[in-house]
Write an enzyme that holds these catalytic residues in place. Structure first.
Site, PDB file in Angstrom:
ATOM      1  CE  LYS A 183      -1.895   2.702   3.054  1.00 56.95           C
ATOM      2  NZ  LYS A 183      -1.978   4.032   2.409  1.00 56.95           N
ATOM      3  CB  SER A 236       4.553   8.243  12.000  1.00 54.76           C
ATOM      4  OG  SER A 236       3.433   7.434  12.286  1.00 54.76           O
ATOM      5  N   GLY A 240       3.911   2.900  13.805  1.00 56.75           N
ATOM      6  CA  GLY A 240       4.755   1.737  14.079  1.00 56.75           C
ATOM      7  C   GLY A 240       4.374   1.059  15.379  1.00 56.75           C
ATOM      8  CD  GLU A 257      13.355   3.657   8.027  1.00 55.11           C
ATOM      9  OE1 GLU A 257      13.345   4.435   9.009  1.00 55.11           O
ATOM     10  OE2 GLU A 257      13.291   4.044   6.871  1.00 55.11           O
ATOM     11  CB  CYS A 291      12.813   8.568   8.513  1.00 55.52           C
ATOM     12  SG  CYS A 291      13.574   7.511   7.285  1.00 55.52           S
ATOM     13  CD  GLU A 388      10.629  11.865  11.981  1.00 53.13           C
ATOM     14  OE1 GLU A 388       9.669  11.194  12.396  1.00 53.13           O
ATOM     15  OE2 GLU A 388      11.476  11.412  11.195  1.00 53.13           O
TER      16      GLU A 388
END
Lengths: 504, 294
Positions: A183, A236, A240, A257, A291, A388
């Site tokens: 996806k 994100s 996760g 990740e 990231c 972040e």
């Protein structure tokens, strides 16, 4: 007009032959999704590019069933050599259609064409080329002889490197013998759908790769589907975490990740010209939608003013604007939602007392834009030093000793990447040892290669992508629960019988 | 007239010291036939958290030691265990109701397992890391590094009673603790609840070995009570649920997701010794460095 003003040099979109709407790619064909279609827009102009289908749970179910069928009947029984040949074909087709893919990526994502053309798409081809060669060499992947594929892999990817993240996911999965349901991110589905056309051109057996488009609920249905064996997610940390929760108690193997807040450490003996370029590349590459971006600059105190002055000078020369223009350095922010988040965190940075500096550049009227921004006087407790931002915003902090630099660099729940700039090799290696991060760039930044494992420590996720490690993430050893090298003490009985003689 | 024996007080092992539980609680440890053997300390949430603090403090030193040094320290444990074979055999016979031959085999296997793992300390990096041939003028190398503080639920049960798997109160412990230590992790382990004596005696071996205090912390008491605190502890990097099969371990995994803690699911019986168990508690670090043009 100064020497920095270039005449516009836009890449033509005439190379694209886009349809007005795209279906889901299931079992080798494009089919209509059951959900409500949505528009994919260019973030640089807010104009509609095409309509994208939404896959609901029933579509996801069909895609997983197709992947399972392809796994059982075709892909798991095919020789590694033939699997490899399909991957080589895909790599070549990506190279052949590279310009088209780069234009589509910049149009849909907003990143500068020079990046999609020179970084994203070449790496996509490299990724398929690298893993193609692994397909018939799985015995050497480090899991002992005859490692097995896991089955059906559910893969959910982000919007920052749409086609590249697709390659990171699909290439190792297929080389290892898995089939895939992928996806793409809601705002960047276009290149994944062009990739589906490439799969048709490569004559890849139906169902080996299925692509379902949609928003978060589509991804959720995919990840939670009971018939997937592997979940691979890039995105994100919040999502996760949700995935880690949802797979608890299942046999699904997972690689995550996730986010990062990388420190980029500049010592006073650093090669300063290269360091300035590296800092710029570290945080302003891809508008900071990376990231592993070097979003926390740690500068040794005695060179702080010089570094900041030169950074400001350099940033003043960056050209922000049309992503399709070959001279553009900074493209569009991918979505209004992301722009709002960057604005919010930057405002908080000011409110918390950091000093804000923004490059003076003209912002186009339409689209989503954020000029390169630096915060100085940042302390470790500020949100811009902890959260972040995922945008072109750099926080500058200082240190005096290597120990202080290491302590500050590691003072984050993340652990994805870090940078070190110094001309002293012994210092670079000693600091690299102490940094709790999965990728360390010394005197360089934001380098990626299919042969090089990538992934995080701590809350930046687990598992690696790239290299032999990335391949192993899609395999399991033939003997359950143990790899090669278990011979000596693995069975309580075998060694004890030998020992009984020695026992008095 | 026979001499009156001196029973040992069994305590916790945290930060290289032998505290009682701060809660003041103990629980009765009995032999397989129900005879009273000892009052073991029943560790509390606070003891578990103290153990995590001790493990975190010890991490930098242990992970920073040379691989050769860690290998020697682990091998030294095997040497000391060898000298105490009789004690461990007696404890296993008493608490597990094992036959002398089985108890001896378990102790021998546990010692051999230490030796096997000790030998990995300066080899696993080569076996699982490597140089990466990237397309550009870069030196690029991937090495596994320890994950950090590892919480472990040691294999449980004594093999007595229906449906009980023989967990091996010493071997089960060794085969979960040793692999985590090899790479430089520090450990907080919840011992076999029903048969904790071997674990506590092992802590006496550790205390007189060269293992720095805090590298291994051993808690006795209820895994059901302590494991949730460890699984949700933000300063624990990984959790090995080897012996948590009878607990609500899915809930533990869900709690661990909050900090993206690495989770190794439960296994029946004694986990086999394997390189996988070493690798699971490592993180691959990839270092790039530019090469100059000459």
């Amino acid at each position: 007009m100064s020497f920095l003003d270039y005449a516009p040099a836009p890449e033509s979109t005439s190379i694209l032959a886009l349809r007005s709407d795209y279906g889901l790619f299931i079992d080798g064909d494009f089919v209509d999704g059951s959900g409500t279609p949505f528009a994919s827009i260019s973030p640089a102009t807010e104009k509609q590019i095409t309509m994208i289908s939404t896959a609901d749970a029933s579509d996801v179910d069909r895609a997983v069933a197709a992947a399972r069928r392809a796994y059982d009947t075709t892909w798991s029984t095919m020789s590694g050599r033939d699997r490899g040949k399909y991957l080589f074909r895909i790599a070549r087709l990506v190279q052949e259609r590279a310009r088209e893919l780069a234009v589509a990526e910049s149009l849909d994502n907003g990143k500068p064409i020079k990046e999609s053309r020179d970084v994203d798409v070449p790496l996509v081809a490299a990724w398929f080329f690298y893993y193609a060669g692994w397909a018939d060499k799985l015995d050497y992947a480090g899991l002992g002889p005859n490692p097995r594929a896991l089955g059906v892999a559910a893969q959910v990817i982000p919007w920052n490197f749409p086609l590249l993240m697709l390659a990171w996911k699909i290439a190792p999965a297929l080389a290892a013998g898995n089939t895939v349901v992928l996806k793409p991110a809601e705002t960047t589905s276009l290149t994944a759908l062009l990739f589906a056309e490439i799969l048709q051109q490569a004559d890849l057996p139906a169902g080996v790769v299925n692509i379902v488009t949609g928003a978060g609920s589509t991804g959720e249905a995919l990840v939670n589907h009971p018939d997937v064996n592997k979940v691979a997610f890039t995105g994100s940390t919040a999502v996760g975490r949700a995935i880690a929760r949802s797979v608890a108690g299942t046999d699904k193997k997972v690689t995550l990740e996730l986010g990062g807040k990388a420190a980029n450490i500049v010592f006073d003996d650093a090669p300063i010209d290269q360091a300035i370029e590296g800092i710029v590349n570290g945080i302003f590459f891809n508008q900071g939608h990376v990231c592993c971006a070097g979003s926390r600059l740690l500068v040794q105190e005695n060179i702080h003013d010089e570094v900041v002055d030169r950074l400001k000078q350099r940033l003043s020369t960056l050209r922000l604007g049309d992503p399709l223009d070959k001279n553009t350095d900074i493209g569009a922010i991918n979505s209004r939602e992301q722009l709002d988040r960057i604005r919010e965190l930057s405002d908080i940075g000011e409110q918390e007392g950091a000093d804000r500096w923004t490059a003076n550049c003209a912002i186009p009227e339409n689209g989503f834009w954020f000029a390169p921004t630096i915060f100085t006087n940042v302390s470790t407790s500020h949100r811009i030093a902890r959260d972040e931002v995922f945008g072109p915003v750099l926080s500058v902090l200082t240190f005096r000793t290597p120990a202080e630099a290491i302590a500050k660099a590691n003072n984050t729940p993340y652990g994805l990447s870090a940078g070190i700039w110094s001309d002293k090799g012994s210092r670079v290696l000693a600091v690299a040892d102490k940094l709790r991060a999965g990728v360390i760039w010394a005197n360089t930044f934001n380098r990626f290669d299919p042969a090089s494992p990538f992934g995080g420590f701590k809350e930046s996720g687990y598992g690696r992508e790239g290299g032999r490690h990335g391949l192993a993430a899609y395999l399991s050893p033939t003997r359950t629960g143990s790899a090669s090298g278990t011979d000596s003490t693995s069975s309580p009985d075998s060694s004890s019988s030998a020992r009984k003689k020695a026992a008095k | 007239m026979s001499r009156l024996a001196i029973p040992k007080t069994y305590k916790l092992y945290i930060g290289g010291k032998f505290p009682r539980s701060e809660s003041g609680r103990v629980y009765e440890v009995t032999s397989a036939d129900g005879t009273f053997l000892a009052n073991a300390a029943k560790a509390s949430r606070k003891d578990a958290r103290d153990a995590v603090v001790a493990a975190r403090s010890a991490f930098s030193g242990w992970s920073g030691a040379t691989a050769y040094n860690r290998g020697q320290v682990l091998y030294r444990i095997a040497e000391l265990l060898e000298g105490r074979r009789a004690q461990f055999i007696a404890e296993i016979i008493e608490s597990e109701g094992a036959s002398p031959a089985d108890a001896m085999a378990q102790v021998d296997d546990a010692i051999d397992s230490w030796v096997w793992y000790a030998g990995w300390a300066d080899k696993y990096v080569q076996a699982t890391g490597g140089a990466n041939p990237v397309s550009g003028p870069y030196f690029n190398i991937s090495v596994p590094e320890p994950t950090g503080v590892v919480a472990i639920v040691a294999p449980q049960g004594t093999g007595q009673g229906t449906g009980q798997q023989a967990a091996g109160s010493l071997l089960g412990l060794v085969n979960v603790v040793a692999p985590a230590l090899v790479s430089g992790n520090t450990v907080v382990v919840i011992a076999n609840e029903a048969a904790p004596l071997a674990a506590i005696s092992l802590s006496e071996v550790l205390a007189t070995s060269d293992v720095p205090g805090g590298v291994i912390n051993i808690l006795t008491g209820s895994p059901a009570e302590m494991a949730p605190w460890l699984a949700s502890h933000a300063d624990v990097n990984a959790i090995d649920l080897a012996g948590a099969g009878a607990l609500d371990w899915v809930d533990l995994q869900i709690a661990a997701a909050e900090t993206l803690m690495r989770v190794l699911p439960p296994e029946p019986g004694v986990p086999a010794a394997s390189l996988d168990r070493i690798s699971f508690f490592t993180e691959t670090k990839t270092v790039w460095h530019t090469k100059g043009l000459i």
